[in-house]
Scaffold this motif. Structure first.
Motif, PDB file in Angstrom:
ATOM      1  N   PRO A 181      -0.516 -11.102  -7.240  1.00 38.17           N
ATOM      2  CA  PRO A 181      -1.849 -11.392  -7.765  1.00 38.17           C
ATOM      3  C   PRO A 181      -1.826 -11.393  -9.289  1.00 38.17           C
ATOM      4  O   PRO A 181      -0.967 -10.760  -9.913  1.00 38.17           O
ATOM      5  N   SER A 199     -11.204  -4.774  -7.732  1.00 34.31           N
ATOM      6  CA  SER A 199     -10.181  -5.437  -6.926  1.00 34.31           C
ATOM      7  C   SER A 199      -9.342  -4.407  -6.168  1.00 34.31           C
ATOM      8  O   SER A 199      -9.002  -4.603  -4.998  1.00 34.31           O
ATOM      9  N   GLY A 202      -9.560 -10.529  -4.147  1.00 35.24           N
ATOM     10  CA  GLY A 202      -9.793 -11.226  -5.406  1.00 35.24           C
ATOM     11  C   GLY A 202     -11.204 -10.948  -5.923  1.00 35.24           C
ATOM     12  O   GLY A 202     -12.121 -10.680  -5.143  1.00 35.24           O
ATOM     13  N   TYR A 243     -10.852 -14.227 -13.660  1.00 33.76           N
ATOM     14  CA  TYR A 243     -10.642 -14.339 -12.215  1.00 33.76           C
ATOM     15  C   TYR A 243      -9.398 -13.539 -11.816  1.00 33.76           C
ATOM     16  O   TYR A 243      -8.308 -13.845 -12.312  1.00 33.76           O
ATOM     17  N   LEU A 279      -6.927 -13.215  -8.907  1.00 35.20           N
ATOM     18  CA  LEU A 279      -6.677 -14.093  -7.766  1.00 35.20           C
ATOM     19  C   LEU A 279      -5.362 -13.750  -7.070  1.00 35.20           C
ATOM     20  O   LEU A 279      -4.410 -13.311  -7.719  1.00 35.20           O
ATOM     21  N   PRO A 280      -5.316 -14.006  -5.753  1.00 30.70           N
ATOM     22  CA  PRO A 280      -4.051 -13.833  -5.047  1.00 30.70           C
ATOM     23  C   PRO A 280      -3.164 -15.070  -5.286  1.00 30.70           C
ATOM     24  O   PRO A 280      -3.674 -16.146  -5.615  1.00 30.70           O
ATOM     25  N   LEU A 326     -13.353 -12.840  -1.225  1.00 31.17           N
ATOM     26  CA  LEU A 326     -13.432 -12.953  -2.683  1.00 31.17           C
ATOM     27  C   LEU A 326     -14.772 -12.349  -3.097  1.00 31.17           C
ATOM     28  O   LEU A 326     -15.799 -12.585  -2.452  1.00 31.17           O
TER      29      LEU A 326
END
Ligand code: UTP
Length: 290
Positions: free
Chosen positions: A124, A148, A154, A206, A208-209, A242
């Motif tokens: 991530p 998170s 995410g 952001y 994010l994975p 998310l």
């Protein structure tokens, strides 16, 4: 899992800042004495990021200059025992490990992020847009990392905006999870006032994975022919959770002249070495208006 890497897209055209962006990348425009990029990297480092991947474009080589070391200048300052300036020269190169990838054409934010796929690998990461400057301690990314970690998912940053301006932004459709957190069930780019599912607008942070890269590879150009990160996120939420996090702090839009002016004023009024002069100037200018 720890967020070790940040991707900073800096390959856009910066049209809202013409004409200066003909010669200076928007991401290097300063608030007082440090470029926008510097502030967002410091925010990422504070949150535990060790490696920064900057997405640049041909013609923006000066971004690399900012992170290079300057042995001759450093020697000169050391010879003069100018420790203050020596520290400033080294500050940027010492911030974090910085590497660069190239986006040859400005095909959109999603495409810019995709350029960092190999550099990020299978972990991530956080995407940070340098024109969103957020003033707060702890920084917005630190706050998001905590969310998170707690939710093991995410997280994207959002800001509550007046309904009248929401049609200019990406907007989140979410279900409240806690005071500042919504579970996202939809995202809409620039909805009309009537169609907007909320007034929570997406801000440039952001977590994010790595699966986002496979999605981006299959994302077709959307609005204005660009590969949009938002479109990839819409796809992502069909398979993964998310969350939207309403961060603490004040956001400035450093990507527009008025936003950068506001940020410069606010930072100038806050910083110990500029505060007094900035206040005096404001008083003087207000006096002239009357
Ligand atoms: P923006 O849309 O705010 O930047 O993208 P822009 O396109 O440079 O600005 P305008 O609209 O023409 O004034 C947010 C960030 O994403 C990067 C930009 O450099 C900026 O830091 N970006 C955008 C890319 O790296 N590549 C792109 O194709 C688009």
């Amino acid at each position: 899992m720890k967020i070790r890497k940040a991707v900073i897209p800096a390959a856009g055209l910066g049209t809202r800042f013409l004409p200066v962006t003909k010669a200076v990348p928007k991401e290097l425009l300063p608030i007082i004495d440090r470029p926008l990029l510097h502030y967002v990297i410091a925010e990422a480092v504070e949150a535990g990021v060790e490696e920064v991947i900057i997405v640049t474009s041909p013609g923006k080589e000066s971004i690399g200059d900012y992170f290079r070391s300057y042995p001759e200048l450093e020697q000169r300052l050391a010879d003069n025992s100018d420790e203050g300036n020596l520290a400033l020269v080294k500050e940027a190169s010492d911030l974090a490990r910085v590497s660069f990838v190239t986006q040859h054409q400005a095909l959109g934010l999603g495409h810019a992020v995709l350029m960092a796929k190999d550099a990020v690998g299978d972990e991530p990461f956080v995407v940070v847009l340098p024109d969103d400057i957020i003033a707060h301690s702890p920084g917005a990314i630190s706050q998001m990392v905590q969310v998170s970690d707690r939710l093991n998912a995410g997280v994207i940053a959002v800001e509550q905006l007046p309904w009248e301006v929401i049609h200019n932004y990406g907007v989140v459709d979410g279900v409240p999870e806690s005071e500042r957190v919504h579970k996202i069930r939809g995202l809409v780019e620039k909805p009309s006032r009537e169609e907007a599912p909320s007034n929570l607008s997406i801000v440039g942070r952001y977590i994010l994975p790595p699966q986002i890269f496979q999605i981006l590879e299959n994302t077709r150009p959307g609005a204005i022919g660009e590969i949009q990160l938002t479109d990839a996120l819409v796809e992502m939420i069909t398979a993964q959770e998310l969350y939207a996090y309403r961060f603490q702090g004040r956001r400035f839009d450093g990507g527009t002249p008025m936003g950068l002016l506001k940020a410069s004023l606010a930072f100038g009024l806050e910083r110990a070495d500029t505060r007094e002069d900035a206040r005096a100037l404001l008083r003087e200018l207000q006096g002239q208006e009357d």
